[in-house]
Design a protein around this motif. Structure first.
Motif, PDB file in Angstrom:
ATOM      1  N   LEU A 224     -42.675   0.615  -2.353  1.00  0.00           N
ATOM      2  CA  LEU A 224     -43.690   0.344  -1.337  1.00  0.00           C
ATOM      3  C   LEU A 224     -44.431  -0.955  -1.563  1.00  0.00           C
ATOM      4  O   LEU A 224     -44.800  -1.653  -0.614  1.00  0.00           O
ATOM      5  CB  LEU A 224     -44.716   1.495  -1.304  1.00  0.00           C
ATOM      6  CG  LEU A 224     -44.229   2.858  -0.821  1.00  0.00           C
ATOM      7  CD1 LEU A 224     -45.350   3.883  -0.947  1.00  0.00           C
ATOM      8  CD2 LEU A 224     -43.764   2.769   0.627  1.00  0.00           C
ATOM      9  N   MET A 225     -44.683  -1.275  -2.822  1.00  0.00           N
ATOM     10  CA  MET A 225     -45.488  -2.445  -3.172  1.00  0.00           C
ATOM     11  C   MET A 225     -44.891  -3.152  -4.374  1.00  0.00           C
ATOM     12  O   MET A 225     -44.223  -2.527  -5.199  1.00  0.00           O
ATOM     13  CB  MET A 225     -46.928  -2.008  -3.500  1.00  0.00           C
ATOM     14  CG  MET A 225     -47.692  -1.441  -2.327  1.00  0.00           C
ATOM     15  SD  MET A 225     -49.217  -0.606  -2.844  1.00  0.00           S
ATOM     16  CE  MET A 225     -48.559   0.915  -3.572  1.00  0.00           C
ATOM     17  N   PRO A 226     -45.129  -4.462  -4.514  1.00  0.00           N
ATOM     18  CA  PRO A 226     -44.631  -5.179  -5.690  1.00  0.00           C
ATOM     19  C   PRO A 226     -45.229  -4.609  -6.976  1.00  0.00           C
ATOM     20  O   PRO A 226     -46.341  -4.062  -6.961  1.00  0.00           O
ATOM     21  CB  PRO A 226     -45.109  -6.621  -5.451  1.00  0.00           C
ATOM     22  CG  PRO A 226     -45.400  -6.703  -3.998  1.00  0.00           C
ATOM     23  CD  PRO A 226     -45.845  -5.340  -3.581  1.00  0.00           C
ATOM     24  N   PRO A 227     -44.517  -4.734  -8.076  1.00  0.00           N
ATOM     25  CA  PRO A 227     -45.019  -4.173  -9.341  1.00  0.00           C
ATOM     26  C   PRO A 227     -46.398  -4.677  -9.741  1.00  0.00           C
ATOM     27  O   PRO A 227     -47.223  -3.901 -10.235  1.00  0.00           O
ATOM     28  CB  PRO A 227     -43.952  -4.617 -10.352  1.00  0.00           C
ATOM     29  CG  PRO A 227     -42.715  -4.797  -9.547  1.00  0.00           C
ATOM     30  CD  PRO A 227     -43.165  -5.299  -8.218  1.00  0.00           C
ATOM     31  N   HIS A 228     -46.663  -5.976  -9.535  1.00  0.00           N
ATOM     32  CA  HIS A 228     -47.960  -6.495  -9.966  1.00  0.00           C
ATOM     33  C   HIS A 228     -49.097  -5.912  -9.131  1.00  0.00           C
ATOM     34  O   HIS A 228     -50.221  -5.756  -9.627  1.00  0.00           O
ATOM     35  CB  HIS A 228     -47.978  -8.028  -9.923  1.00  0.00           C
ATOM     36  CG  HIS A 228     -48.076  -8.613  -8.556  1.00  0.00           C
ATOM     37  ND1 HIS A 228     -47.015  -8.630  -7.672  1.00  0.00           N
ATOM     38  CD2 HIS A 228     -49.116  -9.198  -7.902  1.00  0.00           C
ATOM     39  CE1 HIS A 228     -47.398  -9.212  -6.544  1.00  0.00           C
ATOM     40  NE2 HIS A 228     -48.664  -9.559  -6.658  1.00  0.00           N
ATOM     41  N   THR A 229     -48.817  -5.556  -7.881  1.00  0.00           N
ATOM     42  CA  THR A 229     -49.832  -4.910  -7.048  1.00  0.00           C
ATOM     43  C   THR A 229     -50.097  -3.489  -7.524  1.00  0.00           C
ATOM     44  O   THR A 229     -51.253  -3.030  -7.545  1.00  0.00           O
ATOM     45  CB  THR A 229     -49.392  -4.910  -5.572  1.00  0.00           C
ATOM     46  OG1 THR A 229     -49.282  -6.265  -5.118  1.00  0.00           O
ATOM     47  CG2 THR A 229     -50.400  -4.179  -4.699  1.00  0.00           C
ATOM     48  N   VAL A 230     -49.050  -2.783  -7.903  1.00  0.00           N
ATOM     49  CA  VAL A 230     -49.227  -1.431  -8.447  1.00  0.00           C
ATOM     50  C   VAL A 230     -50.062  -1.494  -9.730  1.00  0.00           C
ATOM     51  O   VAL A 230     -50.952  -0.652  -9.947  1.00  0.00           O
ATOM     52  CB  VAL A 230     -47.867  -0.768  -8.714  1.00  0.00           C
ATOM     53  CG1 VAL A 230     -48.059   0.613  -9.347  1.00  0.00           C
ATOM     54  CG2 VAL A 230     -47.061  -0.637  -7.421  1.00  0.00           C
ATOM     55  N   ALA A 231     -49.808  -2.485 -10.575  1.00  0.00           N
ATOM     56  CA  ALA A 231     -50.592  -2.644 -11.801  1.00  0.00           C
ATOM     57  C   ALA A 231     -52.053  -2.938 -11.473  1.00  0.00           C
ATOM     58  O   ALA A 231     -52.968  -2.450 -12.153  1.00  0.00           O
ATOM     59  CB  ALA A 231     -50.008  -3.766 -12.659  1.00  0.00           C
ATOM     60  N   TRP A 232     -52.283  -3.746 -10.434  1.00  0.00           N
ATOM     61  CA  TRP A 232     -53.655  -4.047 -10.029  1.00  0.00           C
ATOM     62  C   TRP A 232     -54.356  -2.790  -9.510  1.00  0.00           C
ATOM     63  O   TRP A 232     -55.531  -2.548  -9.842  1.00  0.00           O
ATOM     64  CB  TRP A 232     -53.647  -5.136  -8.959  1.00  0.00           C
ATOM     65  CG  TRP A 232     -54.998  -5.428  -8.393  1.00  0.00           C
ATOM     66  CD1 TRP A 232     -56.019  -6.111  -8.993  1.00  0.00           C
ATOM     67  CD2 TRP A 232     -55.496  -5.009  -7.106  1.00  0.00           C
ATOM     68  NE1 TRP A 232     -57.120  -6.153  -8.155  1.00  0.00           N
ATOM     69  CE2 TRP A 232     -56.825  -5.484  -6.998  1.00  0.00           C
ATOM     70  CE3 TRP A 232     -54.933  -4.292  -6.049  1.00  0.00           C
ATOM     71  CZ2 TRP A 232     -57.601  -5.257  -5.861  1.00  0.00           C
ATOM     72  CZ3 TRP A 232     -55.706  -4.056  -4.919  1.00  0.00           C
ATOM     73  CH2 TRP A 232     -57.021  -4.543  -4.828  1.00  0.00           C
ATOM     74  N   LEU A 233     -53.652  -1.982  -8.722  1.00  0.00           N
ATOM     75  CA  LEU A 233     -54.239  -0.738  -8.233  1.00  0.00           C
ATOM     76  C   LEU A 233     -54.568   0.208  -9.395  1.00  0.00           C
ATOM     77  O   LEU A 233     -55.589   0.903  -9.377  1.00  0.00           O
ATOM     78  CB  LEU A 233     -53.285  -0.055  -7.255  1.00  0.00           C
ATOM     79  CG  LEU A 233     -53.136  -0.744  -5.892  1.00  0.00           C
ATOM     80  CD1 LEU A 233     -51.987  -0.120  -5.106  1.00  0.00           C
ATOM     81  CD2 LEU A 233     -54.433  -0.659  -5.100  1.00  0.00           C
ATOM     82  N   ARG A 234     -53.715   0.200 -10.403  1.00  0.00           N
ATOM     83  CA  ARG A 234     -54.017   0.975 -11.611  1.00  0.00           C
ATOM     84  C   ARG A 234     -55.333   0.499 -12.217  1.00  0.00           C
ATOM     85  O   ARG A 234     -56.172   1.309 -12.631  1.00  0.00           O
ATOM     86  CB  ARG A 234     -52.881   0.823 -12.619  1.00  0.00           C
ATOM     87  CG  ARG A 234     -53.243   1.248 -14.037  1.00  0.00           C
ATOM     88  CD  ARG A 234     -52.125   0.939 -15.006  1.00  0.00           C
ATOM     89  NE  ARG A 234     -52.572   1.021 -16.391  1.00  0.00           N
ATOM     90  CZ  ARG A 234     -51.799   0.797 -17.447  1.00  0.00           C
ATOM     91  NH1 ARG A 234     -50.519   0.484 -17.269  1.00  0.00           N
ATOM     92  NH2 ARG A 234     -52.277   0.890 -18.670  1.00  0.00           N
ATOM     93  N   ALA A 235     -55.536  -0.821 -12.265  1.00  0.00           N
ATOM     94  CA  ALA A 235     -56.772  -1.374 -12.816  1.00  0.00           C
ATOM     95  C   ALA A 235     -57.979  -0.972 -11.978  1.00  0.00           C
ATOM     96  O   ALA A 235     -59.051  -0.671 -12.519  1.00  0.00           O
ATOM     97  CB  ALA A 235     -56.672  -2.894 -12.912  1.00  0.00           C
ATOM     98  N   VAL A 236     -57.822  -0.959 -10.648  1.00  0.00           N
ATOM     99  CA  VAL A 236     -58.928  -0.568  -9.768  1.00  0.00           C
ATOM    100  C   VAL A 236     -59.329   0.876 -10.032  1.00  0.00           C
ATOM    101  O   VAL A 236     -60.519   1.195 -10.197  1.00  0.00           O
ATOM    102  CB  VAL A 236     -58.525  -0.756  -8.289  1.00  0.00           C
ATOM    103  CG1 VAL A 236     -59.593  -0.155  -7.372  1.00  0.00           C
ATOM    104  CG2 VAL A 236     -58.334  -2.243  -7.970  1.00  0.00           C
TER     105      VAL A 236
ATOM    106  N   ALA B 281     -57.698  -9.767  -7.624  1.00  0.00           N
ATOM    107  CA  ALA B 281     -57.458  -9.195  -6.295  1.00  0.00           C
ATOM    108  C   ALA B 281     -56.701 -10.152  -5.363  1.00  0.00           C
ATOM    109  O   ALA B 281     -55.779  -9.712  -4.660  1.00  0.00           O
ATOM    110  CB  ALA B 281     -58.786  -8.762  -5.661  1.00  0.00           C
ATOM    111  N   PRO B 282     -57.038 -11.446  -5.319  1.00  0.00           N
ATOM    112  CA  PRO B 282     -56.294 -12.340  -4.412  1.00  0.00           C
ATOM    113  C   PRO B 282     -54.800 -12.421  -4.716  1.00  0.00           C
ATOM    114  O   PRO B 282     -54.001 -12.716  -3.824  1.00  0.00           O
ATOM    115  CB  PRO B 282     -56.977 -13.701  -4.633  1.00  0.00           C
ATOM    116  CG  PRO B 282     -58.344 -13.365  -5.116  1.00  0.00           C
ATOM    117  CD  PRO B 282     -58.159 -12.141  -5.961  1.00  0.00           C
ATOM    118  N   LEU B 283     -54.422 -12.159  -5.960  1.00  0.00           N
ATOM    119  CA  LEU B 283     -53.012 -12.229  -6.338  1.00  0.00           C
ATOM    120  C   LEU B 283     -52.250 -10.938  -6.046  1.00  0.00           C
ATOM    121  O   LEU B 283     -51.019 -10.938  -6.050  1.00  0.00           O
ATOM    122  CB  LEU B 283     -52.888 -12.549  -7.837  1.00  0.00           C
ATOM    123  CG  LEU B 283     -53.479 -13.875  -8.317  1.00  0.00           C
ATOM    124  CD1 LEU B 283     -53.321 -13.996  -9.822  1.00  0.00           C
ATOM    125  CD2 LEU B 283     -52.828 -15.049  -7.604  1.00  0.00           C
ATOM    126  N   ALA B 284     -52.974  -9.856  -5.804  1.00  0.00           N
ATOM    127  CA  ALA B 284     -52.308  -8.556  -5.674  1.00  0.00           C
ATOM    128  C   ALA B 284     -52.684  -7.788  -4.414  1.00  0.00           C
ATOM    129  O   ALA B 284     -51.837  -7.107  -3.823  1.00  0.00           O
ATOM    130  CB  ALA B 284     -52.620  -7.699  -6.906  1.00  0.00           C
TER     131      ALA B 284
END
Length: 303
Positions: A43-55, A203-206
């Motif tokens: 559904l989403m790029p890996p780095h975005t999933v990692a960012w959501l984990r951080a959120v 956030a701007p990157l993910a």
């Protein structure tokens, strides 16, 4: 340092659990979260999933740690912010790596980074042997274990390998920052604030690629929350209880078991069967980790 636990009864319950069991449970939780994250990559790029984990982690840690009670200066805030950004970037690199390579292989390569730094810094014969084993383990996984001859397009393998090595290097940097923070102030508050700052800064990157989450149903949202809880919050809470009860030798030995733990999780959850080269590399790196005792000061491991 110990992590605050909201429920005193739970804290007393954890005190009765053997420290090695807590540590292994932490590892299983951490890599189970990574296995769930792999399922979100469609559904989403890996780095975005990692960012959501951080959120998710930042929100939960802010509630648990309440870092606003600690004194803050511009200098400590800058140092903590760097610590948080390095931590989240490390996890982004790790997630990109496990998108292309097996979970166990990536974890082993990532562990080699801190092992090489610690072993080489010791300047002892044992340290040199450990450094050699770590390097040999990375070579066994990357040159033999990945089976380059079976792939028409080796680009994804190269990207995964580069990101795994970069995650290991970033983890070594993270450990240095964590040690400096733990020496002068509350590592718990720093983890909460650092993760929060990193979630905002990155956030701007993910975030632009997180749109599919908004259009997803409840199970996907629960999976994202599960990644944050399993990979960050639970391991951190369990590790802080276990670390203060483990000696340096026991801690190093249990650390050495984590690449194997990740391999088992990958085999069961993702059906990733390790190649002979990966097994040889994993064993070499695990022995190297066991030969370089160290104590982790703040927060969860990478991955």
């Amino acid at each position: 340092m110990t992590a605050p636990v909201a429920d005193p009864t739970a804290a007393r319950g954890l005190a009765r659990v053997p420290a090695p069991a807590l540590f292994i449970t932490s590892g299983i939780s951490q890599y189970s979260g990574a296995a769930i994250a792999v399922g979100l990559f469609a559904l989403m790029p890996p780095h975005t999933v990692a960012w959501l984990r951080a959120v998710v982690s930042a929100l939960l840690l802010l509630v648990l740690m309440r870092p606003w009670r600690a004194p803050w200066t511009r200098r400590t805030l800058r140092q903590t912010s760097l610590f948080g950004v390095v931590l989240v970037v490390m996890n982004m690199l790790f997630y990109v790596a496990i998108h292309y390579l097996a979970l166990g292989a990536v974890v082993a390569i990532e562990f080699a980074g801190p092992a090489l730094v610690a072993a080489w810094g010791s300047r002892s014969v044992r340290g040199r042997v450990a450094a050699g084993l770590a390097a040999a383990g990375v070579a066994a996984i990357s040159l033999v274990g990945l089976r380059w001859d079976l792939h028409d397009d080796v680009g994804p393998l190269v990207l995964g390998l580069v990101c795994a090595v970069a995650a290991g290097a970033t983890w070594a940097w993270y450990m240095v920052l964590a040690g400096r923070i733990a020496a002068v102030r509350d590592g718990q508050a720093s983890l909460a604030v650092g993760t929060t700052v990193a979630a905002v800064v990155l956030a701007p990157l993910a975030a632009p690629w997180a749109g599919p989450l908004l259009r997803s149903e409840a199970p996907v949202w629960l999976a994202v929350v599960g990644v944050g809880v399993l990979s960050s919050v639970i391991p951190y809470a369990l590790d802080q209880v276990a670390i203060r009860r483990l000696g340096t030798a026991a801690f190093a030995l249990l650390n050495a078991l984590l690449p194997a733990t990740a391999t088992v999780v990958g085999l069961v959850a993702l059906r990733q069967t390790p190649t002979p080269g990966e097994i040889v590399g994993l064993v070499a790196i695990s022995v190297a980790v066991a030969m370089t005792p160290r104590r982790r000061a703040v927060g969860p491991d990478g991955g």
